[in-house]
Design an enzyme around this catalytic site. Structure first.
Site, PDB file in Angstrom:
ATOM      1  N   GLY A   1      -1.764  -4.994  13.427  1.00 53.50           N
ATOM      2  CA  GLY A   1      -2.185  -3.588  13.355  1.00 53.50           C
ATOM      3  C   GLY A   1      -1.866  -3.030  11.980  1.00 53.50           C
ATOM      4  O   GLY A   1      -1.972  -3.738  10.975  1.00 53.50           O
TER       5      GLY A   1
ATOM      6  N   ILE B   1       1.062  -2.064  10.573  1.00 54.30           N
ATOM      7  CA  ILE B   1       2.192  -2.695   9.873  1.00 54.30           C
ATOM      8  C   ILE B   1       1.915  -4.180   9.664  1.00 54.30           C
ATOM      9  O   ILE B   1       2.096  -4.719   8.564  1.00 54.30           O
ATOM     10  CB  ILE B   1       3.516  -2.468  10.643  1.00 54.30           C
ATOM     11  CG1 ILE B   1       3.835  -0.971  10.687  1.00 54.30           C
ATOM     12  CG2 ILE B   1       4.658  -3.249   9.994  1.00 54.30           C
ATOM     13  CD1 ILE B   1       4.984  -0.582  11.607  1.00 54.30           C
TER      14      ILE B   1
ATOM     15  N   GLU C   1      20.312   0.084  21.487  1.00 52.00           N
ATOM     16  CA  GLU C   1      20.667   0.550  20.141  1.00 52.00           C
ATOM     17  C   GLU C   1      21.576   1.768  20.227  1.00 52.00           C
ATOM     18  O   GLU C   1      21.279   2.673  21.002  1.00 52.00           O
ATOM     19  CB  GLU C   1      19.397   0.896  19.346  1.00 52.00           C
ATOM     20  CG  GLU C   1      18.551  -0.328  19.083  1.00 52.00           C
ATOM     21  CD  GLU C   1      17.283  -0.057  18.262  1.00 52.00           C
ATOM     22  OE1 GLU C   1      17.138   1.065  17.737  1.00 52.00           O
ATOM     23  OE2 GLU C   1      16.463  -0.970  18.140  1.00 52.00           O
TER      24      GLU C   1
ATOM     25  N   THR D   1      10.787  -6.563  13.659  1.00 54.32           N
ATOM     26  CA  THR D   1      10.988  -5.170  13.225  1.00 54.32           C
ATOM     27  C   THR D   1      10.200  -4.229  14.139  1.00 54.32           C
ATOM     28  O   THR D   1       9.936  -3.092  13.761  1.00 54.32           O
ATOM     29  CB  THR D   1      10.513  -4.959  11.764  1.00 54.32           C
ATOM     30  OG1 THR D   1       9.121  -5.289  11.693  1.00 54.32           O
ATOM     31  CG2 THR D   1      11.292  -5.790  10.772  1.00 54.32           C
ATOM     32  N   SER D   2       9.800  -4.718  15.346  1.00 54.93           N
ATOM     33  CA  SER D   2       8.964  -3.864  16.202  1.00 54.93           C
ATOM     34  C   SER D   2       9.827  -3.083  17.195  1.00 54.93           C
ATOM     35  O   SER D   2      10.258  -1.963  16.904  1.00 54.93           O
ATOM     36  CB  SER D   2       7.895  -4.700  16.899  1.00 54.93           C
ATOM     37  OG  SER D   2       8.462  -5.634  17.792  1.00 54.93           O
TER      38      SER D   2
ATOM     39  N   HIS E   1      17.903  -0.760  12.525  1.00 54.66           N
ATOM     40  CA  HIS E   1      16.649  -0.008  12.747  1.00 54.66           C
ATOM     41  C   HIS E   1      16.319   0.862  11.518  1.00 54.66           C
ATOM     42  O   HIS E   1      16.231   2.087  11.622  1.00 54.66           O
ATOM     43  CB  HIS E   1      16.748   0.848  14.020  1.00 54.66           C
ATOM     44  CG  HIS E   1      15.391   1.192  14.592  1.00 54.66           C
ATOM     45  ND1 HIS E   1      15.156   1.305  15.938  1.00 54.66           N
ATOM     46  CD2 HIS E   1      14.195   1.445  13.989  1.00 54.66           C
ATOM     47  CE1 HIS E   1      13.882   1.627  16.132  1.00 54.66           C
ATOM     48  NE2 HIS E   1      13.286   1.709  14.959  1.00 54.66           N
TER      49      HIS E   1
HETATM   50  P1  NAD Z   1      -0.439  -0.545  15.587  1.00 56.79           P
HETATM   51  O1  NAD Z   1      -0.822   0.038  16.883  1.00 56.79           O
HETATM   52  O2  NAD Z   1      -1.229  -0.220  14.370  1.00 56.79           O
HETATM   53  O3  NAD Z   1      -0.375  -2.149  15.690  1.00 56.79           O
HETATM   54  C1  NAD Z   1       0.063  -2.834  16.816  1.00 56.79           C
HETATM   55  C2  NAD Z   1      -0.847  -4.030  17.027  1.00 56.79           C
HETATM   56  O4  NAD Z   1      -0.328  -4.808  18.112  1.00 56.79           O
HETATM   57  C3  NAD Z   1      -2.287  -3.637  17.392  1.00 56.79           C
HETATM   58  O5  NAD Z   1      -3.209  -4.319  16.560  1.00 56.79           O
HETATM   59  C4  NAD Z   1      -2.413  -4.049  18.849  1.00 56.79           C
HETATM   60  O6  NAD Z   1      -3.723  -4.439  19.206  1.00 56.79           O
HETATM   61  C5  NAD Z   1      -1.446  -5.222  18.906  1.00 56.79           C
HETATM   62  N1  NAD Z   1      -0.990  -5.589  20.254  1.00 56.79           N
HETATM   63  C6  NAD Z   1      -0.737  -4.775  21.304  1.00 56.79           C
HETATM   64  N2  NAD Z   1      -0.349  -5.508  22.376  1.00 56.79           N
HETATM   65  C7  NAD Z   1      -0.348  -6.804  21.972  1.00 56.79           C
HETATM   66  C8  NAD Z   1      -0.049  -8.028  22.617  1.00 56.79           C
HETATM   67  N3  NAD Z   1       0.345  -8.068  23.902  1.00 56.79           N
HETATM   68  N4  NAD Z   1      -0.164  -9.172  21.917  1.00 56.79           N
HETATM   69  C9  NAD Z   1      -0.592  -9.157  20.621  1.00 56.79           C
HETATM   70  N5  NAD Z   1      -0.887  -8.018  19.960  1.00 56.79           N
HETATM   71  C10 NAD Z   1      -0.768  -6.861  20.626  1.00 56.79           C
HETATM   72  O7  NAD Z   1       1.099  -0.145  15.372  1.00 56.79           O
HETATM   73  P2  NAD Z   1       1.932  -0.167  13.997  1.00 56.79           P
HETATM   74  O8  NAD Z   1       1.805   1.149  13.324  1.00 56.79           O
HETATM   75  O9  NAD Z   1       1.604  -1.397  13.260  1.00 56.79           O
HETATM   76  O10 NAD Z   1       3.421  -0.250  14.608  1.00 56.79           O
HETATM   77  C11 NAD Z   1       3.816  -1.336  15.408  1.00 56.79           C
HETATM   78  C12 NAD Z   1       5.177  -1.094  16.028  1.00 56.79           C
HETATM   79  O11 NAD Z   1       6.206  -1.220  15.038  1.00 56.79           O
HETATM   80  C13 NAD Z   1       5.405   0.331  16.556  1.00 56.79           C
HETATM   81  O12 NAD Z   1       4.843   0.511  17.832  1.00 56.79           O
HETATM   82  C14 NAD Z   1       6.912   0.441  16.565  1.00 56.79           C
HETATM   83  O13 NAD Z   1       7.413   0.065  17.826  1.00 56.79           O
HETATM   84  C15 NAD Z   1       7.354  -0.545  15.496  1.00 56.79           C
HETATM   85  N6  NAD Z   1       7.986   0.134  14.356  1.00 56.79           N
HETATM   86  C16 NAD Z   1       9.272  -0.155  14.023  1.00 56.79           C
HETATM   87  C17 NAD Z   1       9.872   0.463  12.950  1.00 56.79           C
HETATM   88  C18 NAD Z   1      11.278   0.141  12.534  1.00 56.79           C
HETATM   89  O14 NAD Z   1      11.956   1.003  12.007  1.00 56.79           O
HETATM   90  N7  NAD Z   1      11.741  -1.071  12.724  1.00 56.79           N
HETATM   91  C19 NAD Z   1       9.176   1.433  12.213  1.00 56.79           C
HETATM   92  C20 NAD Z   1       7.864   1.707  12.575  1.00 56.79           C
HETATM   93  C21 NAD Z   1       7.274   1.055  13.646  1.00 56.79           C
END
Ligand code: NAD
Length: 332
Positions: free
Chosen positions: A158, A160, A269, A238-239, A288
């Site tokens: 997606g 990130i 956390e 990092t998700s 985080h």
């Molecule tokens: P996004 O929605 O743009 O991307 C997520 C991707 O995952 C999408 O392309 C979606 O189709 C895919 N996806 C969903 N379910 C799936 C599955 N079962 N198998 C494979 N792919 C799947 O989101 P983003 O903006 O890229 O952010 C992703 C995540 O990162 C956020 O939801 C958040 O939890 C996490 N995040 C963490 C931090 C941190 O500080 N560590 C900061 C920001 C975001």
């Protein structure tokens, strides 16, 4: 911080002044009073009872929470993951849920590459070695691994994930990915190859996880998935912590099913100090901090402020979460 002679609106900010700076709060002062309280702090509960808008951190926003916030019109999540917010409950109560997509993708992708480099070159161990033992000349550090020519598997290409893929070009790292949707434009742009989750886990040198946390991705990576990976493979997350079965990961790292892991997120956390993960040498752990850069946190604050302003002025906010797109959000 309230403008004179205006209606009595209040914005509760639960992410602290370091995240939502005073000058951003001031920019809303023509509209409402901004109050800072973190969850668990004295005053938070009372302020919530009076709040028309909430700039929210990771507190659980569900029916019970909303029942204590009868005036609330918007939950502006300070971040892109909103798994702590029950969007359906908010929609039922006519409360907008907004988030901060895009503005933090680069920062999280940078941290991801930082973790990949830290693991592949043993940087944490190397730093400790210099401080404590190098001058004793009795031992040496193990070699790291080259990144050039290796394969990175991105789970969730997606916002990130695609920034992580973009950076892979510079390192000469091949990208393969798994997602619930195919991204032909990114396949073309970054030479990313679409594969099943199983093939990804079996083939790659590094796995990096970038999925959100709806119920469908909880424990996406469990014992079975970890056993599919190469013993030399590295796992980066990092998700969200709950995407990995953390107990199974500890076992995998102890028993050498994989070579190492770097984590920014955890099932709980802050991770408790007696958690077995903290005693392992082949892990790198950060608290985080994916989006924690000065520029990114400021952009996130500005996005939250824009969304709050829109709702308090009676407009639809620009960054509603996908579940609320096209839905009427009507306060009771
Ligand atoms: P996004 O929605 O743009 O991307 C997520 C991707 O995952 C999408 O392309 C979606 O189709 C895919 N996806 C969903 N379910 C799936 C599955 N079962 N198998 C494979 N792919 C799947 O989101 P983003 O903006 O890229 O952010 C992703 C995540 O990162 C956020 O939801 C958040 O939890 C996490 N995040 C963490 C931090 C941190 O500080 N560590 C900061 C920001 C975001």
């Amino acid at each position: 911080m309230k403008g004179e002679g205006l209606i009595d609106l209040r914005i509760l900010v639960s992410v602290g002044e370091h995240n939502f700076p005073r000058d951003v709060a001031e920019s809303l002062s023509d509209l409402a009073e901004v109050i800072y309280h973190q969850p668990g702090e004295e005053g938070y509960r009372e302020a919530l009872g009076d709040a028309d808008a909430l700039v929210a951190g990771m507190e659980r926003v569900d029916e019970r929470f909303l029942a204590r916030a009868p005036r609330l019109r918007i939950v502006a999540r300070f971040g892109v993951g909103y798994d702590n917010v029950d969007v359906e409950a908010c929609t039922r109560r006519g409360v907008y849920v907004t988030y901060t997509p895009d503005v933090l993708s680069g920062a999280v992708a940078d941290l991801t590459w930082g973790l990949i480099l830290t693991l592949s070159r043993h940087l944490v161990r190397a730093d400790r070695f210099v401080r404590e033992r190098w001058a004793l000349r009795r031992e040496r550090l193990p070699f790291g691994i080259d990144l050039e020519g290796k394969t990175l598997g991105i789970i969730g290409l997606g916002r990130i994930g695609s920034e992580v893929a973009r950076r892979a070009q510079g390192f000469g790292v091949k990208v393969i990915y798994n997602d619930v949707v195919r991204r032909p434009e990114l396949e073309e742009a970054y030479g990313a190859e679409y594969v099943s989750l199983k093939e990804l886990l079996q083939r790659v040198d590094i796995v990096s996880i970038h999925v959100p946390l709806p119920p469908s991705t909880e424990r996406l990576i469990g014992e079975g998935e970890l056993r599919m990976m190469k013993p030399s493979a590295l796992l980066i997350n990092t998700s969200r912590g709950k995407v990995i079965d953390q107990k199974a990961l500890v076992k995998a790292l102890k028993e050498g099913w994989i070579a190492g892991a770097a984590l920014d997120v955890y099932e709980e956390e802050p991770i408790p100090l007696d958690d077995p993960l903290l005693r392992l040498e082949n892990v790198v752990l950060t608290p985080h901090i994916g989006s924690a850069t000065r520029e990114t946190r400021r952009r996130m604050a500005l996005v939250c402020a824009q969304n709050v302003r829109a709702v308090l002025e009676g407009r639809r906010p620009p960054n509603v979460v996908p579940e609320q797109i096209g839905k009427p959000i009507i306060p009771p």
